[in-house]
Write an enzyme that holds these catalytic residues in place. Structure first.
Site, PDB file in Angstrom:
ATOM      1  N   GLY A  12       0.693  -1.163  -0.113  1.00 34.60           N
ATOM      2  CA  GLY A  12       0.592  -0.189   0.212  1.00 34.60           C
ATOM      3  C   GLY A  12       1.257   1.796  -0.026  1.00 34.60           C
ATOM      4  O   GLY A  12       0.259   2.155   0.109  1.00 34.60           O
ATOM      5  N   TYR A  24     -15.155  -4.189   8.191  1.00 29.15           N
ATOM      6  CA  TYR A  24     -13.878  -3.852   8.599  1.00 29.15           C
ATOM      7  C   TYR A  24     -12.974  -4.043  10.114  1.00 29.15           C
ATOM      8  O   TYR A  24     -12.089  -4.406   9.819  1.00 29.15           O
ATOM      9  CB  TYR A  24     -13.641  -2.179   8.040  1.00 29.15           C
ATOM     10  CG  TYR A  24     -13.069  -1.425   8.212  1.00 29.15           C
ATOM     11  CD1 TYR A  24     -12.027  -1.125   7.023  1.00 29.15           C
ATOM     12  CD2 TYR A  24     -12.293  -0.148   9.831  1.00 29.15           C
ATOM     13  CE1 TYR A  24     -10.332  -0.639   6.785  1.00 29.15           C
ATOM     14  CE2 TYR A  24     -10.828   0.575   9.139  1.00 29.15           C
ATOM     15  CZ  TYR A  24      -9.994   0.586   8.624  1.00 29.15           C
ATOM     16  OH  TYR A  24      -9.307   1.334   8.271  1.00 29.15           O
ATOM     17  N   ALA A  79     -14.317  -6.439  11.832  1.00 28.43           N
ATOM     18  CA  ALA A  79     -13.320  -7.528  12.097  1.00 28.43           C
ATOM     19  C   ALA A  79     -12.155  -7.911  11.385  1.00 28.43           C
ATOM     20  O   ALA A  79     -11.356  -8.773  12.465  1.00 28.43           O
ATOM     21  CB  ALA A  79     -14.544  -8.713  11.492  1.00 28.43           C
ATOM     22  N   SER A 126      -6.861  -1.087  12.779  1.00 26.25           N
ATOM     23  CA  SER A 126      -7.374   0.573  13.447  1.00 26.25           C
ATOM     24  C   SER A 126      -7.843   0.727  14.065  1.00 26.25           C
ATOM     25  O   SER A 126      -7.990  -0.644  15.156  1.00 26.25           O
ATOM     26  CB  SER A 126      -8.437   0.470  12.157  1.00 26.25           C
ATOM     27  OG  SER A 126      -9.615   1.237  12.030  1.00 26.25           O
ATOM     28  N   ASN A 149       0.478  -2.716   4.901  1.00 20.98           N
ATOM     29  CA  ASN A 149      -0.400  -2.000   5.442  1.00 20.98           C
ATOM     30  C   ASN A 149      -1.848  -1.705   4.092  1.00 20.98           C
ATOM     31  O   ASN A 149      -2.353  -1.393   4.640  1.00 20.98           O
ATOM     32  CB  ASN A 149       0.352  -0.402   5.043  1.00 20.98           C
ATOM     33  CG  ASN A 149      -0.281   0.666   4.885  1.00 20.98           C
ATOM     34  OD1 ASN A 149      -1.137   1.133   5.567  1.00 20.98           O
ATOM     35  ND2 ASN A 149      -0.466   1.159   3.650  1.00 20.98           N
ATOM     36  N   ASP A 164      -0.909  -7.294  -6.458  1.00 19.84           N
ATOM     37  CA  ASP A 164      -2.005  -7.828  -5.725  1.00 19.84           C
ATOM     38  C   ASP A 164      -2.015  -8.456  -3.622  1.00 19.84           C
ATOM     39  O   ASP A 164      -1.159  -9.481  -3.980  1.00 19.84           O
ATOM     40  CB  ASP A 164      -3.354  -8.401  -6.190  1.00 19.84           C
ATOM     41  CG  ASP A 164      -4.668  -8.521  -5.761  1.00 19.84           C
ATOM     42  OD1 ASP A 164      -4.874  -8.338  -4.193  1.00 19.84           O
ATOM     43  OD2 ASP A 164      -5.504  -8.163  -6.250  1.00 19.84           O
ATOM     44  N   VAL A 165      -2.252  -7.916  -2.575  1.00 19.60           N
ATOM     45  CA  VAL A 165      -1.946  -8.637  -1.238  1.00 19.60           C
ATOM     46  C   VAL A 165      -2.990  -9.909  -1.339  1.00 19.60           C
ATOM     47  O   VAL A 165      -1.924 -10.695  -0.337  1.00 19.60           O
ATOM     48  CB  VAL A 165      -1.992  -7.299  -0.490  1.00 19.60           C
ATOM     49  CG1 VAL A 165      -0.950  -6.558  -0.312  1.00 19.60           C
ATOM     50  CG2 VAL A 165      -2.481  -7.338   0.193  1.00 19.60           C
ATOM     51  N   SER A 199       1.712   2.855  -2.222  1.00 20.80           N
ATOM     52  CA  SER A 199       1.295   4.285  -3.401  1.00 20.80           C
ATOM     53  C   SER A 199       1.265   5.206  -2.675  1.00 20.80           C
ATOM     54  O   SER A 199       0.778   6.180  -4.318  1.00 20.80           O
ATOM     55  CB  SER A 199       0.357   3.569  -4.777  1.00 20.80           C
ATOM     56  OG  SER A 199      -0.797   2.874  -3.259  1.00 20.80           O
ATOM     57  N   ARG A 200       0.281   5.331  -1.729  1.00 20.71           N
ATOM     58  CA  ARG A 200      -0.148   6.722  -1.508  1.00 20.71           C
ATOM     59  C   ARG A 200      -0.728   6.957  -0.126  1.00 20.71           C
ATOM     60  O   ARG A 200      -0.333   5.617   0.508  1.00 20.71           O
ATOM     61  CB  ARG A 200      -1.581   6.759  -2.717  1.00 20.71           C
ATOM     62  CG  ARG A 200      -2.788   5.479  -1.970  1.00 20.71           C
ATOM     63  CD  ARG A 200      -4.006   6.220  -2.637  1.00 20.71           C
ATOM     64  NE  ARG A 200      -5.471   5.071  -2.393  1.00 20.71           N
ATOM     65  CZ  ARG A 200      -5.823   4.400  -3.060  1.00 20.71           C
ATOM     66  NH1 ARG A 200      -5.108   4.559  -4.211  1.00 20.71           N
ATOM     67  NH2 ARG A 200      -6.354   3.153  -2.630  1.00 20.71           N
TER      68      ARG A 200
END
Ligand SMILES: NC(=O)c1ccc[n+]([C@@H]2O[C@H](COP(=O)([O-])OP(=O)(O)OC[C@H]3O[C@@H](n4cnc5c(N)ncnc54)[C@H](OP(=O)(O)O)[C@@H]3O)[C@@H](O)[C@H]2O)c1
Length: 253
Positions: free
Chosen positions: A16, A158, A160, A145, A93, A66-67, A18-19
């Site tokens: 992740g 999200y 879970a 998170s 991430n 792709d993770v 890229s941004r």
């Protein structure tokens, strides 16, 4: 003491990258001295992060990945070692959010979130396992998170997935402690990125979301930099299995 925060000669993978928070963490690691392999699905953002890493005087590799794919994650680890010569740090991430009441959530949306946010972390840890365990050295930082610890309607999938990341982090840390591999997590609170920019643009939603945050503001993306450097560096060698909440007090309230 500040020397223990240096990462000169180390190599990190940031998924992740890229941004958003991934880009900021990649740049923080580079500023501390690390070379960085950048992974995400789309290439242009990765290339921009790579330019920024190079402007800091470090090497960067762009490796579209792709993770959710076991084979792509294994290739990411292999290519990083080929291109940058070694691998010391993995930052898992990459993440996505799908917001809907559970009764209306499509099974496919549930699957996308769990596959990316939780299985993606498993894929990353598994892909570095043989290298880190045989080297008897390694640092893994997973991005969880605050919503893995506190409830917010609409975020069941999200939450879970991120609760799973916190549990995986704790258990893997115990499993790999004897190999000198430290596994920790960062649990961010609200940071305005592409993931939630739409919600924060709506004054009512912004007010509703920040009502739960004692500091009454989102994080500034650069505020994650010092924490990732700490968790990736020898400064944190005695810390493992922990999830650090960087959330303006959200999880404490
Ligand atoms: N922003 C917040 O308030 C907040 C709060 C708590 C936790 N987080 C967590 O922080 C992490 C970064 O989020 P962000 O806010 O920086 O969001 P973002 O700007 O949307 O970035 C998400 C990153 O993940 C990558 N990604 C998504 N699906 C992927 C896949 N299948 N394979 C590889 N890469 C994938 C994206 O690139 P591609 O789409 O090109 O693949 C992008 O680089 C996430 O895990 C998120 O859950 C964010």
């Amino acid at each position: 003491m500040l020397e223990t925060l240096r990462l000169d000669g180390r190599v990190a993978i940031v998924t992740g990258g890229s941004r958003g928070l991934g880009r900021v963490m990649a740049l923080a690691l580079a500023e501390a001295g690390a070379d960085v392999a950048l992974a995400a699905r789309s290439k242009p953002g990765l290339e921009e992060t790579a330019h920024q890493v190079e402007r800091l005087g470090r090497r960067a590799s762009v490796i579209p990945t792709d993770v959710r794919s076991v084979t792509e994650m294994e290739a990411l680890v292999r290519q990083t070692r080929d291109l940058l010569g070694r691998l010391d740090i993995l930052v898992n991430n990459s993440g996505v959010a799908e917001v809907a009441p559970l009764a209306e959530m499509l099974p496919a949306a549930w699957g996308r979130v769990l596959e990316t946010n939780l299985t993606g972390v498993f894929n990353g840890c598994r892909a570095v396992a043989s290298h880190f365990l045989s080297a008897r050295s390694g640092k893994i930082v997973n991005v969880a998170s605050v919503l893995g610890a506190v409830g917010l309607p609409g975020y069941t999938a999200y939450a879970a997935s991120k609760g799973g990341v916190i549990a995986l982090t704790r258990t893997l840390a115990v499993e790999w402690a004897r190999y000198n591999v430290q596994v920790n997590a960062i649990a961010p609170g609200w940071f305005v990125t592409e993931m939630n920019r739409g919600a924060f643009a709506d004054e009512k939603i912004r007010e509703r979301l920040l009502r739960e945050v004692p500091m009454r503001r989102p994080g500034r993306v650069e505020e994650i930099g010092p924490l990732i450097v700490y968790l990736a560096s020898p400064a944190s060698d005695f810390m493992t299995g922990q999830t650090i909440f960087l959330d303006g007090g959200h999880s404490a309230a």
